[in-house]
Design a protein around this motif. Structure first.
Motif, mmCIF file in Angstrom:
data_model
loop_
_atom_site.group_PDB
_atom_site.id
_atom_site.type_symbol
_atom_site.label_atom_id
_atom_site.label_comp_id
_atom_site.label_asym_id
_atom_site.label_seq_id
_atom_site.Cartn_x
_atom_site.Cartn_y
_atom_site.Cartn_z
ATOM 1 N N TRP A 121 17.107 62.069 26.254
ATOM 2 C CA TRP A 121 16.555 62.411 25.573
ATOM 3 C C TRP A 121 15.362 62.767 26.705
ATOM 4 O O TRP A 121 14.954 63.976 26.103
ATOM 5 C CB TRP A 121 16.269 61.274 24.421
ATOM 6 N N LEU A 124 16.571 66.715 27.565
ATOM 7 C CA LEU A 124 16.630 67.479 26.314
ATOM 8 C C LEU A 124 15.343 68.287 26.703
ATOM 9 O O LEU A 124 15.483 68.957 26.083
ATOM 10 C CB LEU A 124 16.926 66.691 25.164
ATOM 11 N N LYS A 134 21.204 73.234 24.446
ATOM 12 C CA LYS A 134 22.602 72.800 23.490
ATOM 13 C C LYS A 134 23.620 72.033 24.494
ATOM 14 O O LYS A 134 24.395 71.008 23.741
ATOM 15 C CB LYS A 134 23.438 74.363 23.312
ATOM 16 N N ALA A 137 23.021 68.393 24.471
ATOM 17 C CA ALA A 137 23.235 67.822 23.271
ATOM 18 C C ALA A 137 24.657 67.562 22.481
ATOM 19 O O ALA A 137 25.074 66.632 22.050
ATOM 20 C CB ALA A 137 22.427 68.365 22.256
ATOM 21 N N ASP A 140 26.381 64.020 20.551
ATOM 22 C CA ASP A 140 25.325 63.454 20.891
ATOM 23 C C ASP A 140 25.319 63.226 19.358
ATOM 24 O O ASP A 140 24.189 64.832 19.574
ATOM 25 C CB ASP A 140 24.331 62.934 21.292
ATOM 26 N N MET A 143 21.336 63.794 18.874
ATOM 27 C CA MET A 143 20.343 65.185 19.788
ATOM 28 C C MET A 143 20.680 66.676 18.958
ATOM 29 O O MET A 143 19.666 67.389 18.870
ATOM 30 C CB MET A 143 21.353 64.977 21.296
ATOM 31 N N LYS A 144 21.657 66.450 18.325
ATOM 32 C CA LYS A 144 22.380 67.783 17.743
ATOM 33 C C LYS A 144 21.985 68.162 16.500
ATOM 34 O O LYS A 144 21.509 69.329 16.654
ATOM 35 C CB LYS A 144 23.703 68.121 18.066
#
Length: 231
Positions: A121, A124, A134, A137, A140, A143-144
């Motif tokens: 995370w 990200l 992208k 992510a 997941d 995340m997406k």
């Protein structure tokens, strides 16, 4: 939400016994530890309503996601801090905790740290482009969903991301200028106070009386006097 001081704030009130105060700070902040302690303590106090028992107080967790290094002598990018017995390590209370994520340390994360969800995370959050977000992510759904939510703006991916970074840069610059101004003001006030004290000494006023009038220690005034004689 992103406020005018360049930080993202988020208060999460859960139906459980926990409250979370999340802040994402974009630039260096002096006295971060004191600041986070102040806000988490206020959250803890507010968790008990008037007339309620102390036992109803909820555990308050402050999460600071920082784009600067808070602990230079600490290698880990993610650390948890609680009130403990300094000799035995026994936790005094679980109801105040401080989680710190230092994004500046991600590159030196250990292999063990890289296997954690916190690391993924953090990667990200600190991604350098929409495309990188992208890629990170993939695989997941949560995340997406986060990246998809970010894409719900009207601009296209890269243009939106550049606009976001430009806004952050402007806010960071304003914060730097404000800090520099405040530092300069403090230095000017300190210099003016020092000159006034030295002039009072030259006028024959005793150190003890000056210390009382200026709310300064006698040792500090003597140090200023010694430095003035050496210059």
């Amino acid at each position: 939400m992103l406020n005018s001081s360049g930080r993202i704030l988020c208060l999460i009130y859960l139906a459980s016994r926990h409250l979370f105060h999340i802040e994402m700070q974009m630039y260096h902040v002096n006295y971060w530890e004191d600041r986070s302690l102040f806000y988490n303590s206020k959250l803890f106090v507010s968790s008990v309503r008037k007339g309620e028992d102390y036992r109803n107080a909820k555990a308050c967790i402050h999460i600071g996601i920082l784009d600067f290094t808070l602990f230079p002598d600490q290698k880990e990018f993610y650390s948890i801090h609680k009130i403990t017995n300094i000799k035995t390590g026994r936790i005094y209370s679980d109801k105040l905790a401080f989680h710190v994520v230092e994004l500046s340390k991600l590159k030196q994360a250990s292999e063990t740290e890289k296997e954690t969800d916190v690391y993924r995370w953090a990667r990200l959050i600190s991604a350098g482009s929409i495309q990188e977000m992208k890629t990170l992510a993939k695989g997941d759904e949560y995340m997406k969903e986060t990246v998809d939510t970010f894409e719900d703006f009207s601009l296209d991916d890269e243009e939106r991301y550049r606009a976001f970074r430009r806004e952050m840069a402007i806010m960071d610059r304003k914060a730097e200028m404000k800090d520099a101004y405040e530092d300069g003001m403090e230095q000017g006030i300190e210099q003016g106070k020092q000159e006034l004290v030295l002039n009072m000494l030259r006028a024959g006023i005793s150190i003890e009386k000056i210390a009382s009038m200026a709310n300064l220690s006698v040792d500090l005034i003597r140090e200023w006097d010694k430095m003035a004689d050496q210059s």
